[in-house]
Design an enzyme around this catalytic site. Structure first.
Site, PDB file in Angstrom:
ATOM      1  CE1 TYR A   1      29.141 -15.975  -8.970  1.00 52.86           C
ATOM      2  CE2 TYR A   1      29.771 -15.930 -11.285  1.00 52.86           C
ATOM      3  CZ  TYR A   1      28.948 -16.384 -10.277  1.00 52.86           C
ATOM      4  OH  TYR A   1      27.937 -17.255 -10.589  1.00 52.86           O
TER       5      TYR A   1
ATOM      6  N   GLY B   1      35.375 -28.576 -10.389  1.00 52.60           N
ATOM      7  CA  GLY B   1      35.960 -27.465  -9.650  1.00 52.60           C
ATOM      8  C   GLY B   1      37.305 -26.952 -10.118  1.00 52.60           C
TER       9      GLY B   1
ATOM     10  CB  CYS C   1      20.152   1.748 -16.934  1.00 55.11           C
ATOM     11  SG  CYS C   1      19.919   2.290 -18.620  1.00 55.11           S
ATOM     12  CD  GLU C   2      21.779  -3.181 -12.280  1.00 58.07           C
ATOM     13  OE1 GLU C   2      22.720  -3.526 -11.541  1.00 58.07           O
ATOM     14  OE2 GLU C   2      20.751  -3.835 -12.446  1.00 58.07           O
TER      15      GLU C   2
ATOM     16  NE  ARG D   1      32.325 -16.839 -14.451  1.00 53.49           N
ATOM     17  CZ  ARG D   1      33.516 -16.495 -14.022  1.00 53.49           C
ATOM     18  NH1 ARG D   1      34.264 -15.683 -14.751  1.00 53.49           N
ATOM     19  NH2 ARG D   1      33.976 -16.953 -12.890  1.00 53.49           N
TER      20      ARG D   1
ATOM     21  CD  GLU E   1      29.412 -34.180 -10.188  1.00 50.91           C
ATOM     22  OE1 GLU E   1      29.501 -33.052  -9.660  1.00 50.91           O
ATOM     23  OE2 GLU E   1      28.652 -35.068  -9.767  1.00 50.91           O
ATOM     24  N   PRO E   2      33.610 -32.336 -14.428  1.00 53.06           N
ATOM     25  CG  PRO E   2      34.919 -32.881 -16.303  1.00 53.06           C
ATOM     26  CD  PRO E   2      34.046 -33.496 -15.245  1.00 53.06           C
ATOM     27  N   GLY E   3      33.379 -28.945 -15.447  1.00 55.51           N
ATOM     28  CA  GLY E   3      32.581 -28.008 -16.247  1.00 55.51           C
ATOM     29  C   GLY E   3      33.477 -26.957 -16.875  1.00 55.51           C
ATOM     30  NE  ARG E   4      35.272 -21.951 -13.303  1.00 55.13           N
ATOM     31  CZ  ARG E   4      34.436 -20.970 -12.962  1.00 55.13           C
ATOM     32  NH1 ARG E   4      34.385 -19.871 -13.672  1.00 55.13           N
ATOM     33  NH2 ARG E   4      33.657 -21.091 -11.898  1.00 55.13           N
TER      34      ARG E   4
HETATM   35  N1  LLP Z   1      29.491 -30.536  -9.831  1.00 58.35           N
HETATM   36  C1  LLP Z   1      28.702 -29.823  -9.021  1.00 58.35           C
HETATM   37  C2  LLP Z   1      27.883 -30.519  -8.027  1.00 58.35           C
HETATM   38  C3  LLP Z   1      28.677 -28.423  -9.120  1.00 58.35           C
HETATM   39  O1  LLP Z   1      27.903 -27.715  -8.304  1.00 58.35           O
HETATM   40  C4  LLP Z   1      29.479 -27.768 -10.096  1.00 58.35           C
HETATM   41  C5  LLP Z   1      29.452 -26.319 -10.256  1.00 58.35           C
HETATM   42  C6  LLP Z   1      30.271 -28.570 -10.937  1.00 58.35           C
HETATM   43  C7  LLP Z   1      30.266 -29.949 -10.774  1.00 58.35           C
HETATM   44  C8  LLP Z   1      31.147 -27.987 -12.002  1.00 58.35           C
HETATM   45  O2  LLP Z   1      32.148 -27.198 -11.457  1.00 58.35           O
HETATM   46  P1  LLP Z   1      33.313 -26.617 -12.404  1.00 58.35           P
HETATM   47  O3  LLP Z   1      34.161 -27.777 -12.849  1.00 58.35           O
HETATM   48  O4  LLP Z   1      32.695 -25.900 -13.528  1.00 58.35           O
HETATM   49  O5  LLP Z   1      34.072 -25.709 -11.493  1.00 58.35           O
HETATM   50  N2  LLP Z   1      28.510 -19.499 -12.157  1.00 58.35           N
HETATM   51  C9  LLP Z   1      29.773 -19.649 -11.447  1.00 58.35           C
HETATM   52  C10 LLP Z   1      30.167 -21.097 -11.266  1.00 58.35           C
HETATM   53  C11 LLP Z   1      29.151 -21.922 -10.513  1.00 58.35           C
HETATM   54  C12 LLP Z   1      29.565 -23.354 -10.320  1.00 58.35           C
HETATM   55  C13 LLP Z   1      28.454 -24.147  -9.717  1.00 58.35           C
HETATM   56  N3  LLP Z   1      28.708 -25.531  -9.550  1.00 58.35           N
HETATM   57  C14 LLP Z   1      30.837 -18.868 -12.202  1.00 58.35           C
HETATM   58  O6  LLP Z   1      30.519 -18.262 -13.230  1.00 58.35           O
HETATM   59  O7  LLP Z   1      31.987 -18.816 -11.789  1.00 58.35           O
END
Ligand code: LLP
Length: 419
Positions: A318, A240, A343-344, A314, A275-278
Site C-alpha cells: 500500500y 476503520g 530480491c525485489e 504494508r 469492530e476496531p482493529g488498527r
Molecule cells: N470489520 C471488517 C468487516 C473489516 O473488513 C475490517 C478490516 C475491520 C473491521 C477492521 O478495520 P480497522 O479498524 O482495522 O481499520 N491490511 C490492511 C488493512 C485491511 C483491513 C481489512 N478489513 C492494511 O495493512 O492497511
C-alpha cells in the site's frame, strides 16, 4: 499514546530495553506493549461509555496473536473473525462465544456450520445465498442462527483503494437499496433470526465524514425496515478508524468517533456494535530490526536491514509509511533509502527519507507495526516466519516462535516418482 520511549539513550518497550530483546530473541522480531494494548482498549471503550448498549468486537485480523487476544478478552472485548482459523483463535483465547461476530465475504459452508456448532453470537451475512444456506444449516440442527445483513452504502471512505470496502462495485455487502427486499425474504426463513444490519466502509480512515454519511444511510434503512414491521435490535458499525503513522499526523480520536456516533444514532434504540482493529493494535507494536549494511546508492545510501517485505508487507502493498527510529540514536541524521534483503525492488521501506544515522550492526524499529504486521508475514525468499514478543512492564515473553526455514522445508515432500 504508546509505551515505546528512549530511556538513557536506549529505546525501551515499557521497562524492557529493545537491545535486550534483540540479544536474546534475535531480529527481526515484532515487539508488542501490553500496556499500550490495554490503554487503547480502554480509550476506545470509554468513547462509547455513554451509549446504552454497545458490543466491542476486536477485529482480530489486525493482530491475531493468542496472547494479544487473551489480553483483549480480559478487557471485555469480543472478536470479529473472518475465517474458521480466526474463529478457532478467538475460542482458544477464551473469547466468550456470544461475543464472537463472524464477518467475511467468503465464509464456506463448513465454516458456517462450525460457527453454528460453536454457538457464536452473530453471523454478518454478505449475500442472500449465504443467508439461505446458513438458515438451512441451522434449521437442520434444530437451532436458529443469529444474523445481521451487511450493506454496502456506496460511500467513498477516502482511504487507499485496496482497503476501501464501501463503494458500489466493491465485493462487500449488498447494495443498500436491495436490503429491504432481501431482509424481508430472509426473515421468513426458519433457522434465521435476522436482528439488524452491518456496515464497514474501509480501513485507516482519516476523516469521520464518510463514516457519518454511511451511518446516516444505515439509519434511514433501519427506519425503513421498522416501517415494514421488522424488529431491528442490532446495528454493527464496523471498524476503520485510522491511526497516526507519520510524526505530526492528526487523526480523529475514538472520543470524536463516539461523539459523532452518539449524535447520528440517537433514537435508534439498538445494540451498537463496533469492530476496531488498527486503532487498538497499530501503535502497540514495532518491528525490531538490525542494520546489515549501509551501502552507497546513486542518490542516497541504502540502509539494508534484516527485516523485509515478507515480515512487514504494508509498504510494498500500500506504499505505507512506517517511521524508522534507531534504538540507540546518536543525534546525527542522514538521508537514506531503507530496504530489506528480498530480491525485489518492492522490498523497500522508505525512499529519500531523513532518519537517525545508523551503521552496520545498529538496531532500529519500524513503528506502528502492531496492526497488519506479523499477521500478514510470509516466508518469501525462504526466510523465517517472524517471531513476536509481548512486553508487560519489566517482563517479556516470546508469544510466537520464529519458524525456521528448516521447519517449513520439513513440511514439503518430493513425490516418489521424482525421488
Ligand atoms: N470489520 C471488517 C468487516 C473489516 O473488513 C475490517 C478490516 C475491520 C473491521 C477492521 O478495520 P480497522 O479498524 O482495522 O481499520 N491490511 C490492511 C488493512 C485491511 C483491513 C481489512 N478489513 C492494511 O495493512 O492497511
Amino acid at each position: 499514546m504508546d509505551h515505546f520511549h528512549h530511556r538513557d539513550g536506549v529505546l525501551h518497550c515499557e521497562d524492557v530495553p529493545l537491545t535486550r530483546i534483540a540479544d536474546e530473541v534475535g531480529t527481526p522480531v515484532y515487539v508488542y506493549s501490553a500496556a499500550t494494548f490495554r490503554r487503547h482498549a480502554r480509550v476506545f471503550a470509554q468513547a462509547f461509555a455513554a451509549l446504552p448498549d454497545v458490543h466491542l468486537a476486536y477485529a482480530i485480523k489486525a493482530n491475531p496473536n493468542l496472547a494479544v487476544l487473551r489480553l483483549l478478552a480480559a478487557e471485555g472485548y469480543g472478536a470479529d473473525v473472518v475465517s474458521g482459523g480466526e474463529m478457532a483463535r478467538a475460542l482458544a483465547a477464551g473469547v466468550p462465544r456470544a461475543g464472537i461476530v463472524f464477518s467475511g465475504v467468503g465464509k464456506t459452508r463448513a465454516e458456517l456450520a462450525r460457527g453454528l456448532d460453536e454457538g457464536i453470537g452473530q453471523f454478518n451475512l454478505e449475500g442472500e445465498e449465504e443467508g439461505e444456506v446458513l438458515a438451512d444449516l441451522a434449521h437442520a440442527r434444530g437451532t436458529v442462527a443469529p444474523a445481521v445483513l451487511r450493506v454496502n452504502p456506496d460511500v467513498d471512505a477516502g482511504t487507499h483503494a485496496k482497503i476501501s470496502t464501501g463503494r458500489a462495485g466493491n465485493k462487500f455487502g449488498i447494495p443498500i437499496d436491495q436490503a429491504p427486499g432481501m431482509f424481508a425474504r430472509l426473515s421468513c426463513r426458519p433457522g434465521l433470526a435476522l436482528h439488524g444490519v452491518a456496515v464497514h466502509i474501509g480501513s485507516q480512515l482519516a476523516d469521520l465524514a464518510p463514516l457519518e454519511a454511511a451511518y446516516a444511510r444505515v439509519g434511514e434503512l433501519v427506519a425503513e425496515l421498522r416501517r415494514a414491521g421488522h424488529p431491528v435490535t442490532r446495528v454493527d458499525l464496523g471498524g476503520g478508524l485510522g491511526v497516526p503513522y507519520r510524526p505530526g499526523d492528526t487523526l480523529p480520536e475514538p472520543a470524536d468517533l463516539g461523539a459523532m456516533v452518539a449524535c447520528v444514532t440517537e433514537g435508534w434504540g439498538v445494540q451498537l456494535q463496533f469492530e476496531p482493529g488498527r486503532v487498538i493494535a497499530g501503535n502497540a507494536g514495532v518491528l525490531l530490526t538490525r542494520v546489515i549494511w549501509v551501502k552507497p546508492g546513486a542518490q542516497n545510501p541504502y540502509v539494508i536491514v534484516d527485516a523485509a517485505m515478507n515480515d512487514l508487507a504494508r509498504p510494498a502493498l500500500y506504499d505505507a509509511y512506517h517511521e524508522f527510529v534507531a534504538v540507540e540514536p546518536t543525534g546525527d541524521r542522514m538521508t537514506a533509502n531503507i530496504a530489506g534483503p528480498v530480491c525485489e525492488t518492492g522490498d523497500t521501506f522508505a525512499v529519500d527519507r531523513e532518519i537517525d544515522r545508523v551503521a552496520s550492526g545498529d538496531l532500529a524499529v519500524f513503528r506502528t507495526a502492531g496492526a497488519y504486521g506479523a499477521t500478514m508475514a510470509s516466508t518469501y525468499n525462504s526466510r523465517a516466519l517472524v517471531p513476536e514478543v509481548l512486553v508487560d512492564g519489566d517482563r517479556y515473553a516470546v508469544v510466537a516462535d520464529r519458524i525456521s526455514p528448516e521447519t517449513i522445508l520439513a513440511a514439503e515432500r518430493v513425490p516418489e516418482w521424482l525421488a
